[in-house]
Motif scaffolding. Structure first.
Motif: not given
Length: 678
Positions: A127-150
């Motif tokens: 997937t290359g660079a676009l896949g990297g962006a997709t993976e980081m997007l997934g990290g953003g989803v995790a960050g938003g979901a874990l926000a109430p505990f941060g």
């Protein structure tokens, strides 16, 4: 063929590579045609059977045309789970691998984990660079979901500081980066090392996000503000009011209710700025110290309101102490009422009265003025004799059977004693009163009803005296004396006391100079304690006095006493820059440039005369033109929009923290699956 140890000693530049990585590089470059197990044996390493099994399994599936799931979906899932997907899937499928290969559960997990690592490695390669962006997007989803505990949940909901945001976002990103790093790897040592690296990188990137956002906002905000102010000054002004209300920490409804309550309680000049507190007062100050219609409106409103403060405070005192009359009016009314009541009471007892024994009263006077046995009555030679001698002569010649005539003499003596006491002749009043008491005893013996009538007259007299007692307590009394003295009085006497107590306070309020804070003398512990006991309307009175103090503070904050700010505002209004002229003449070109920039900064940032006029119009609204519904319609929706934007920004920052946490792993080159073990 040299061993791996010999290669390392001969080529120290490869010290940053692990044995398995170095062996893999040598195998691919020089011995790719040699089976991996044979190569590993020659260089002193054991082949990694789990990795090799995973490679063989994936190659077999690809040869059969089976989708191995090594694409964008896997990278999105990997980011959303902060790298935990490989470990979780391996744990779930470990029993299947153990059964399929006839090994224990531990080895089954190793086979399953190697397979998941290989799938993830292929996904990153595919997937290359676009896949990297997709993976980081997934990290953003995790960050938003874990926000109430941060840590960001502890930030202020209105205006978190840059330092606070930097610390919170850095902490959250470090935590997420540490989790993501720990999830990448197989052994505990490798996982801990990755966790440390991930925490450091995530913390640095996350901590930098607020500063970067602040810089971007600082660059763009003035131009956006100027554009909004020019297009819709009223709307921009409402936005500023909304910001001030949020800073005050008070709900819009509470502010409007305070303004309405003040109007209902006789203080219709209490404004939105007053109810907002310091934030509203400072905003008025900004308007009052800059040219334009807003400054005129603020100055006129605040100065006009201050001019009527004395009347409002006087009304609060009069109504609070239930003292609508002046002290003199109260004394006159009580004196007249005493006379009327006495005429009626004493007239009723005259008909059954007998002979009055006047000798004790005359003897009392004689002992004072020197007319006892063997003494000669001479002309009066001091003030006491000059007062008592006429009464002695009247008593000596009055008919003891004429009760009414004796009563007239007694009344004149009592009035003289009262006048002496009120005028400060305490000794004269005492001596006259001694004769009055003797006369009273004689008259009470002559008439059965006289005692009751005289007691009523004495009580009425004490009520009249209470006016003066209250007056003195207000000016130079102590609470420890004033309160018990008040409580010992009859209800009528307490009313007279309150009238006398409030009279000097009202007089001082009415006589204070313009600009003086008439509420200030009433803000002390003694007044609070005494009013709490004596004033029937104390709660309302205290609310009024408190508002008057707030209104004075608003005027003081907004206008102050400095003429420098006013002079600069006047110069700005006329387009004159006094400092600029001096700077140009002296050759201070950098200072002149700063003056020009400063002069235009208000317009650039949206602080235009039209906006200031709109702000003044809103802040000066009072009970006659603002209601909770009206104020909410005006700025409530703006406040809700600001809060929504803040929440989005806050959550966006948390998402960014997740992206930052996953970025180090997502941007790495595809890993080589280790084919060798020590």
């Amino acid at each position: 063929m040299p061993t791996i140890a010999e290669v390392r000693s001969q080529y120290p530049q490869y010290s940053d590579m692990s044995d398995t990585e170095l062996a893999g590089a040598l195998h691919d470059k020089f011995y790719s045609d040699m089976p991996a197990d044979q190569f590993a044996e020659k260089i002193g390493l054991k082949p990694d059977k789990y990795a090799q099994a995973a490679i063989d399994e994936q190659a077999d599936l690809k040869a059969k045309g089976v989708d191995t799931g090594a694409g964008y979906t896997r990278r999105l899932a990997h980011g959303a789970t902060l790298g935990a997907d490989s470990t979780v899937l391996a744990g779930v499928t470990a029993p299947i691998e153990a059964i399929k290969r006839g090994v224990g559960l531990g080895e089954g997990y190793n086979y399953a984990k190697a397979r998941e690592d290989q799938i993830m490695n292929d996904a990153r390669a595919n997937t290359g660079a676009l896949g990297g962006a997709t993976e980081m997007l997934g990290g953003g989803v995790a960050g938003g979901a874990l926000a109430p505990f941060g840590a960001t949940r502890f930030l202020s909901s209105t205006a978190p500081s840059l330092l606070g945001r930097t610390a919170a976002f850095g902490a959250d990103s470090a935590a997420l980066g540490g989790i993501a790093g720990f999830n990448e790897g197989n052994g505990l040592s490798e996982r801990l090392g990755n966790a440390g690296q991930g925490a450091i990188v995530g913390g640095l990137v996350g901590g930098a996000l607020p500063a970067a956002g602040a810089i971007a906002k600082g660059v763009a905000s003035p131009f956006i503000s100027n554009l909004m102010a020019q297009i819709n000054p009223r709307g921009y002004g409402e936005k500023q009011i909304a910001r001030g209300i949020m800073e005050s920490g008070r709900p819009t409804a509470d502010i409007a209710n305070d303004v309405a309550a003040a109007a209902n309680e006789g203080q219709g000049v209490f404004t939105v700025a007053d109810a907002m507190g310091n934030s509203g007062q400072r905003m008025l100050s900004t308007v009052a110290r800059a040219p334009g219609e807003g400054r005129t409106a603020v100055v006129n409103a605040l100065e006009g309101r201050q001019g009527t403060q004395g009347r409002r405070v006087s009304n609060a005192l009069a109504e609070g102490f239930a003292a609508p009359e002046t002290a003199a009016q109260t004394e006159a009314r009580l004196t007249a009422q005493r006379g009327t009541d006495a005429d009626a009471a004493f007239s009723a007892v005259r008909n059954d009265a007998g002979r009055v024994d006047l000798v004790p009263a005359i003897n009392t006077i004689d002992r004072t003025i020197g007319t006892g046995p063997g003494q000669t009555l001479n002309a009066a030679n001091d003030s006491i004799e000059s007062v008592l001698r006429p009464f002695r002569e009247r008593l000596a010649r009055v008919n003891p059977d004429d009760f009414e005539a004796v009563q007239r003499i007694r009344s004149d003596m009592a009035d003289t004693a009262q006048n002496s006491r009120q005028n400060g002749f305490g000794n004269r009043a005492r001596l006259i009163s001694q004769s009055v008491r003797e006369l009273d005893r004689a008259m009470e013996s002559a008439s059965n009803g006289y005692r009751a009538a005289n007691a009523e007259f004495a009580q009425a007299s004490r009520n009249i005296e209470a006016v003066q007692t209250g007056r003195q307590a207000s000016t130079r009394g102590r609470s420890e004396d004033t309160i018990p003295a008040y409580q010992a009085l009859s209800p009528e006497g307490q009313g007279a006391f309150r009238s006398g107590y409030a009279d000097p306070l009202i007089a001082n309020t009415q006589g204070a100079a313009f600009g003086a804070n008439k509420a200030r003398p009433l803000l002390n512990d003694a007044f609070q304690a005494e009013a709490g006991v004596m004033a029937p309307g104390n709660p309302l009175m205290q609310r009024r006095i408190g508002r008057e103090q707030t209104m004075f503070e608003t005027r003081n904050q907004a206008l102050g006493n400095s003429k420098t700010a006013d002079n600069f505002a006047d110069a700005d209004a006329m387009g004159a820059l006094p400092s600029l002229v001096g700077q140009v003449l002296s050759g201070n070109w950098s200072g002149a440039a700063r003056s020009v920039i400063s002069a235009g900064s208000n317009v650039i940032t949206g602080n235009t005369p039209a906006v200031r006029a709109a702000v003044a119009d809103i802040l000066l609204q009072h009970g006659a033109n603002v209601t909770p519904a009206a104020l909410d319609r005006m700025v409530g929706e703006t406040i809700r929009k600001i809060q929504t934007v803040q929440r989005v920004a806050m959550n966006g920052g948390r998402v960014a923290a997740g992206v930052a946490a996953e970025a180090p792993e997502a941007t790495k080159k595809p890993k080589r699956v280790p084919l060798f073990n020590h």
